[in-house]
Each structure stands twice: as structure tokens, then as C-alpha cells.
Design a protein around this motif. Sequence first.
Motif, PDB file in Angstrom:
ATOM      1  N   LEU A  64       2.898   7.607   6.075  1.00 30.69           N
ATOM      2  CA  LEU A  64       3.817   7.683   7.453  1.00 30.69           C
ATOM      3  C   LEU A  64       2.784   7.892   8.814  1.00 30.69           C
ATOM      4  O   LEU A  64       2.873   7.418   9.897  1.00 30.69           O
ATOM      5  CB  LEU A  64       4.690   9.084   7.333  1.00 30.69           C
ATOM      6  CG  LEU A  64       5.851   8.803   6.572  1.00 30.69           C
ATOM      7  CD1 LEU A  64       6.563  10.324   6.442  1.00 30.69           C
ATOM      8  CD2 LEU A  64       6.970   7.863   7.405  1.00 30.69           C
ATOM      9  N   ALA A  65       1.815   8.703   8.472  1.00 33.72           N
ATOM     10  CA  ALA A  65       0.786   9.040   9.493  1.00 33.72           C
ATOM     11  C   ALA A  65       0.187   7.720   9.746  1.00 33.72           C
ATOM     12  O   ALA A  65      -0.306   7.288  10.932  1.00 33.72           O
ATOM     13  CB  ALA A  65      -0.358  10.146   8.851  1.00 33.72           C
ATOM     14  N   LYS A  66      -0.258   7.014   8.703  1.00 35.88           N
ATOM     15  CA  LYS A  66      -0.980   5.407   8.912  1.00 35.88           C
ATOM     16  C   LYS A  66       0.024   4.858   9.761  1.00 35.88           C
ATOM     17  O   LYS A  66      -0.383   4.043  10.818  1.00 35.88           O
ATOM     18  CB  LYS A  66      -1.242   4.901   7.683  1.00 35.88           C
ATOM     19  CG  LYS A  66      -2.469   5.577   6.981  1.00 35.88           C
ATOM     20  CD  LYS A  66      -2.568   4.764   5.390  1.00 35.88           C
ATOM     21  CE  LYS A  66      -3.538   5.483   4.599  1.00 35.88           C
ATOM     22  NZ  LYS A  66      -3.520   5.113   3.211  1.00 35.88           N
ATOM     23  N   LEU A  67       1.412   4.609   9.609  1.00 35.73           N
ATOM     24  CA  LEU A  67       2.114   3.858  10.408  1.00 35.73           C
ATOM     25  C   LEU A  67       2.262   4.133  11.678  1.00 35.73           C
ATOM     26  O   LEU A  67       2.392   3.468  12.697  1.00 35.73           O
ATOM     27  CB  LEU A  67       3.667   4.029   9.630  1.00 35.73           C
ATOM     28  CG  LEU A  67       3.734   3.208   8.366  1.00 35.73           C
ATOM     29  CD1 LEU A  67       5.189   3.559   7.840  1.00 35.73           C
ATOM     30  CD2 LEU A  67       4.048   1.488   8.775  1.00 35.73           C
TER      31      LEU A  67
ATOM     32  N   GLN B 209      12.524   5.169   7.811  1.00 36.32           N
ATOM     33  CA  GLN B 209      12.095   4.925   6.213  1.00 36.32           C
ATOM     34  C   GLN B 209      13.024   5.576   5.202  1.00 36.32           C
ATOM     35  O   GLN B 209      12.728   5.732   4.083  1.00 36.32           O
ATOM     36  CB  GLN B 209      10.561   5.685   6.240  1.00 36.32           C
ATOM     37  CG  GLN B 209       9.514   4.925   6.899  1.00 36.32           C
ATOM     38  CD  GLN B 209       9.059   3.822   6.365  1.00 36.32           C
ATOM     39  OE1 GLN B 209       9.263   3.283   5.341  1.00 36.32           O
ATOM     40  NE2 GLN B 209       9.048   2.783   7.292  1.00 36.32           N
ATOM     41  N   GLY B 210      14.288   6.067   5.728  1.00 36.34           N
ATOM     42  CA  GLY B 210      15.301   6.532   5.068  1.00 36.34           C
ATOM     43  C   GLY B 210      14.932   7.903   4.692  1.00 36.34           C
ATOM     44  O   GLY B 210      15.471   8.604   3.473  1.00 36.34           O
TER      45      GLY B 210
ATOM     46  N   GLN C 148       0.684  -1.033  -0.114  1.00 35.41           N
ATOM     47  CA  GLN C 148       0.099   0.002  -0.018  1.00 35.41           C
ATOM     48  C   GLN C 148       0.862   1.173  -0.001  1.00 35.41           C
ATOM     49  O   GLN C 148       0.359   2.288  -0.579  1.00 35.41           O
ATOM     50  CB  GLN C 148      -0.942   0.107   1.328  1.00 35.41           C
ATOM     51  CG  GLN C 148      -2.054   1.094   1.287  1.00 35.41           C
ATOM     52  CD  GLN C 148      -3.014   1.160   2.602  1.00 35.41           C
ATOM     53  OE1 GLN C 148      -2.485   0.492   3.490  1.00 35.41           O
ATOM     54  NE2 GLN C 148      -4.108   1.670   2.391  1.00 35.41           N
ATOM     55  N   GLN C 149       1.795   1.114   0.443  1.00 34.97           N
ATOM     56  CA  GLN C 149       3.100   2.110   0.628  1.00 34.97           C
ATOM     57  C   GLN C 149       3.715   2.405  -0.790  1.00 34.97           C
ATOM     58  O   GLN C 149       3.644   3.625  -1.438  1.00 34.97           O
ATOM     59  CB  GLN C 149       3.966   1.793   1.533  1.00 34.97           C
ATOM     60  CG  GLN C 149       3.631   1.820   3.014  1.00 34.97           C
ATOM     61  CD  GLN C 149       4.626   1.705   4.184  1.00 34.97           C
ATOM     62  OE1 GLN C 149       5.654   2.559   4.023  1.00 34.97           O
ATOM     63  NE2 GLN C 149       4.308   0.704   4.931  1.00 34.97           N
ATOM     64  N   HIS C 150       4.098   1.350  -1.283  1.00 35.15           N
ATOM     65  CA  HIS C 150       4.791   1.525  -2.529  1.00 35.15           C
ATOM     66  C   HIS C 150       5.024   0.291  -3.296  1.00 35.15           C
ATOM     67  O   HIS C 150       5.139  -0.856  -2.442  1.00 35.15           O
ATOM     68  CB  HIS C 150       6.031   2.394  -2.646  1.00 35.15           C
ATOM     69  CG  HIS C 150       6.996   1.848  -1.596  1.00 35.15           C
ATOM     70  ND1 HIS C 150       7.782   0.865  -1.594  1.00 35.15           N
ATOM     71  CD2 HIS C 150       7.371   2.723  -0.252  1.00 35.15           C
ATOM     72  CE1 HIS C 150       8.405   0.595  -0.345  1.00 35.15           C
ATOM     73  NE2 HIS C 150       8.155   1.692   0.335  1.00 35.15           N
TER      74      HIS C 150
END
Length: 544
Positions: free
Chosen positions: A138-141, A170-171, A31-33
Motif C-alpha cells: 500500500l505504501a508503494k502504491l 483495495q477492499g 508484485q502485490q499478490h
Amino acid sequence: MLSTVYHMTDEHMLFKSLSSQSRIAMLKNLQQHPLSYTELMKAVGMAKKTASGKFAHHIRVLMSSGLVRLNPQTKAYELTPKGVKLMKSLENLRSVMLESDRLKVRRSGLFIEKFDRNKIANVLVEEANVPPKTADNLAKLAEEKLEDLNIEYLTAPLIRELVNALLIDQGLEQYRHRLTRLGMPVYDVEKLLADAAGKRAFPFLVKSSSDAVFREYVLQSALPREVVDAYLAGDIDLRGVNTWAFSVSSKILNADSENMLTVLTHFEGVESEIVVRTSSNPDAQTLRFLAKYLAAKQLKLTFYSESFEMAFAQSVLDSGLQLMVPFEKLDFDHRSLDLILPQRPASSDGHPFSASGLIDGEASLNLVGLYLKAGGVEKIFWDNVRSAIDAVFHAFKKKKSMVSRFWEDVQGYFILSFVGMTQLVERGGFNQAELVGELSTECKRTASDEVLLLPSPQSTAKTAERFRHLDVIRFGAKKVEQLAGPETYSWRPAFPTVDEILYMAKHLPGGFKIAVAGKQAAKLLDLKPLALLSSSPKSQDGPS
């Protein structure tokens, strides 16, 4: 009937896909990439040697259900439109189920509100310039990790710390620097309060806490990274780094006995020294009040007069202040005098003021450290010098843009002082005149309409001590002592002959203060030096 069977089978496949924590983890990561086979295995914590079979099974299930596909161009796995819709539906369902047991956040505004991950995403976009899609992920994580912590009440600083940790994980460290909260650790605040309480030192308390915040801002956010690295390593020193964002170094103003107390309206935003140019004799009580008041603000106060009257001079000196007067106004004798060269008006360290009456900032170069850093190789030393001067130039350029918001008459008039010249000449084998000439040339190389670097041999004892301390840490005490001996690095000029003084005055327009005998000083009249009169040797260096 056939249609019903199809939909039941479809639902069955969807529920089967969601019945495994590993498959849910795969969907969340995709879902992120998009991710390659190996990247996806690593993301869900499966070892290639021991879990390849299980991983292949999970991939087949997700692809059979139409949630995941392999992109033929990139060879990466990605969510299908159906997979995207499913994940969105799961998020909505999760939000509804958790609504009654929603996380609570204690805000600094003294109120409590329900947690909303959209606020994290908005802050990431607005404060750190994170791309919106990345911010949303990032907000979801962050939301998932916060819920796993099972904390009854969250605080905004805790959420920010977690988000900063996620950025590193996340670098995305380039965004973290912009999001970092400025402040002081609780332990430091409590210690500061304890130190100030016994003395009821309210100004000290306020200044120390604000200095800590602005220093952190300047070093973490305002200055370019290469400048900060040079400063922290000890290659350069930025005088007044705590107030770098809004202060000028020194200021000269005109005042007479009737409006002498107007000096008090000019000291804010001045880091080092106020010079008062006056033609009249203020009363002794006013002088003592000014001296005490500005000393509490850690500011030097020096008077400057184009004429010399013994009564006025005695009144200034009796108040513990300094007085600068044209040397030609004094009677020549054999006493040693502190002379200010080569320009007037100037600060008590010899640094000239711009036409607007300001010295916009000061910095110093650690010549000993730069030589040790070069391993004693002269060519590398000069490369180091150029890099350090470039760092100072960029620091001053940034300072000018920041300070101009507070001072309309900032002209980019900056002093760059050299620390350790004596050590390089006496132990490093440098010729003093050639060393000074080359340093002056390097400063001219950086000159621009925005920033003018004026070279000077006059720094402060505090700066020299800082340089030596940092050099011992990075190079070792033995190497430092081999080049510099046991003494503090030289921070003020030591030119024994008149010819040397004349040469230095020509090549070092940033000015300096030097002690000379009266008869020797008489040979410098063409330079129109100022004599610095002081009742106390303690004022020689002043606050730094």
C-alpha cells in the motif's frame, strides 16, 4: 563467447520486458499478490474481448524472460525469484534517480521533511493493524500516486486521505476505520469561530470543538457497528454521546455550608446533573454563584435534604435551583407535586444513584420507531426491542470499560428509558401493564456483573423530538402521525391512578418523576417518595 552471448540475450529479454507500460503494470500487480489470467487482465485494464491477443503476447514475453511463471497448483500467475529481485532493483534505482527531486511533506509539528514511504507502512501496521506485507504494498502504491500528482509540498492529512482511499479501493475497509483521522472540516471550524467571536464565548468554542472530535471517535471507532447503526437510525439514543468515552451521567455528593464551593471540583466529567446532599443552609450568594456557574456548563444542580426547613427551601428556590426532600416532611394539601419514585437518593428525573453515588450512563429506546419498523406486527416488534436492548447493553458495556479509566467507582449502573409508551397504549392497542412488564423482563434478561439496566419511563423532550424527526425521515410523516398523532412522543410517565403508579414503581426500578395531587401522594407514603420543589417550570426537563 557462448557465455557472453547468453548474458546479452538475457539482458535483451529483460529490457524487452520493461519496454512496455503494459508489462510493467503486470509486474507491479503481481508484485502485490498472484493473480489468475482474468484477474491480471482486469488489473491492467485490458478488455477480454478486444485485447486477449495483446495480453497473451505480453504474458509470453514475461514468462520467456523468466520473470513470471504459472503456479500449477493455484493456476495463478506469480513473480519468479528473478522477477522479485528485478522489481526490488527497479525500486532502488527509482529512489536514487528521484532523490534530488524528492517529495516534501509539511508536518503538523511545523517542519518540513522528505517523503518516506516506510513511514506510511509503519503507520498502517501500528495504527490499523495491517499485515506488514500488505502495508508495504500500500505504501508503494501511495508513493506512486503522490508522485503522479506533482505536488510541491504534501501534508500529512492529504497523505492519510489518499491512503484511506487506497484501502477502500483495495477492499480493505476494515482497516480504514482505525486509520481515519478525527477532526472537523475547515468550514465547520470557521463557522464555529464566527459564532463564538461576537459573544466572546470561549468555553462554548472549546466545548463545541472537543465535543465534535469525541463524538466522531465514539461513533467511528469506540462503539460496535451495530450500536452505531441503531443510534443513527433512531432505534436508540445515547445520552451524552459527545462525552460517552469519559463522562458519567449524574453524581451525588455531600456538602455543607462551610465547604459548599467544593461542588466546583466535582462537576468535570459529569454529563447531566450534580445532586448536593446537605444538612445545612448555605448562604444565598453561594447558591446564586453555583447556579450561574453550573448553568454555563449546561449542568443541572439540585439540592437534596433529609429534613425540610422553609428558610432553606426558599433560599434554594430563589436561586433558581431545585430541592428534593422526603415527601413525608411536607404538609399534605391539594397542590400538585412532582414526586420522585421509587428509590432515594435519586436525580431530579427520578433515576437512583448507585452505592458509589453515580449514575454511570443513560440511554433511551424508541418504542414508536421500533413498532413502525415492525410494520405493526407485534412479534417482530418484540424482536426489534430485544435487538435494540442488546445494542444498548453493548454500548453500556463499552462505556463502562472506557469510563473506568477516569472514574474508579463505576459499577455499571445504567438507566434505560422508554419513549413513546403512551402512543403504543392509546393507538397501538397495547396494554400498559403488560407492555411495562415485558420491557422490564427484557432488561433483566441482559443483567450481568458488568452492566445493570434499570428500566424507566422517564427520558427527555430532546430525545423524544430526535426520535420523531428520524422516524419521519425513514417512515414518512403520514405513518408517524397515524400512530403518534401530531404531538411529540411521550417521554415521561402518565399514570393517572395510584394503583398504576404502584405497579410502575415495582416494575421500573430506573425511577421516574410524576406530578400528583397532595392527597393522592399521601397514598404513596409506603414508597417513601421524594418531593421535587422548583420555582421554575423550565427546569423540568433540563439539559440533555
